[in-house]
Design a protein around this motif. Structure first.
Motif, short mmCIF file in Angstrom:
data_model
loop_
_atom_site.label_atom_id
_atom_site.label_comp_id
_atom_site.label_asym_id
_atom_site.label_seq_id
_atom_site.Cartn_x
_atom_site.Cartn_y
_atom_site.Cartn_z
N ILE A 17 1.20 -0.99 0.04
CA ILE A 17 0.42 0.40 0.17
C ILE A 17 0.36 0.84 -0.03
N GLY A 18 2.49 1.03 0.15
CA GLY A 18 2.88 2.00 -0.43
C GLY A 18 3.55 2.46 0.58
N VAL A 52 -10.27 -0.02 -0.55
CA VAL A 52 -10.31 1.35 -1.46
C VAL A 52 -10.61 1.25 -2.62
N LYS A 94 -12.37 5.33 -2.55
CA LYS A 94 -12.51 6.20 -4.22
C LYS A 94 -13.86 6.35 -4.39
N ASP A 139 -6.97 7.08 -8.79
CA ASP A 139 -5.66 5.79 -8.49
C ASP A 139 -5.29 6.51 -7.39
N SER A 169 -4.39 6.71 -3.23
CA SER A 169 -2.50 5.70 -2.87
C SER A 169 -1.85 6.61 -1.61
N ARG A 176 -1.02 5.71 1.94
CA ARG A 176 -0.16 5.77 2.43
C ARG A 176 0.03 7.39 3.45
#
Length: 242
Positions: free
Chosen positions: A82-83, A110, A114, A121, A125, A129
């Protein structure tokens, strides 16, 4: 038992913390230390987590210590997915957010984020994060905050995406009351600068009162009472805006 205590107490920092963990997972008393617990602890340390981080993380998710090590490795990979890289300040939060959730469930959450916050996207993200706990927030709480921030505060989706911590605050105890104060001050010409709601909600109660309520005791003697009323979920006449 003594050898376990000698291992656990330094790790968890106190007997109180150990009891909190034990209450949630009695498996700590009988699982193999050398084959399960210690490998998981060593791996979490290698991910940049200190013993204090591990203790705090496991108080909320004790199975991170008692799960099969391969499963813990998979959860770490998911957190990175997920970063949030290992060793970063947000890694503990990310690991807690994804712990014991399937990839499908995370992907579905997610998608919900959104759709609810009108994020691309890339924006979703960024938000996840910056604030991994979004993945643990209930759909109802997210929906209520989205409605308020879009309909009343008129924030843009990208603004929220880059400041997702705003979604962590209580609607009744923080977001709505402080928005009312800011709007009241602006409408009455009492705010000499453009103050964002995000900046205001991050203030402690003491700082908020010192900066936005106390200076206006003469011009708005009712403001403190109106704010206190709003924090209880009620709306005073002065906070009924057109």
């Amino acid at each position: 038992m003594l050898s376990r205590l000698q291992y656990y107490l330094p790790l968890f920092g106190s007997f109180h913390n150990f009891l909190r963990l034990l209450k949630n997972s009695s498996r700590l008393l009988y699982l193999n230390l050398d084959k399960v617990i210690k490998p998981n602890v060593v791996f979490l340390r290698e991910c940049g987590l200190g013993d204090c981080d591990i203790a705090q993380l496991c108080i909320h998710a004790p199975r991170l210590l008692t799960a099969n090590p391969e499963r813990v490795w998979a959860m770490v990979a998911c957190a990175e997915g997920i970063g949030v890289p290992r060793g970063s300040g947000m890694f503990r939060e990310a690991l807690h957010a994804v712990a014991f959730q399937s990839k499908e469930k995370i992907a579905a959450k997610v998608d919900y984020l959104k759709n609810t916050f009108r994020w691309s996207d890339a924006e979703a993200s960024v938000a996840v994060r910056k604030y991994p706990r979004l993945l643990r927030k209930s759909k109802e709480s997210l929906k209520r905050r989205a409605g308020f921030l879009f309909s009343e505060v008129r924030l843009e989706p990208v603004y929220i995406a880059y400041r997702p911590e705003i979604l962590s605050y209580s609607m009744e105890g923080r977001l709505r009351p402080r928005y009312y104060v800011i709007k009241f001050l602006k409408q009455n010409g009492l705010l000499d600068r453009d103050l964002s709601l995000f900046y205001a909600v991050k203030m402690t109660e003491k700082v908020f009162a010192e900066k936005l309520i106390c200076p206006h005791k003469e011009a708005a003697p009712h403001l403190a009472e109106d704010y206190a009323t709003a924090c209880k979920g009620e709306v005073s006449t002065n906070f009924r805006f057109r």
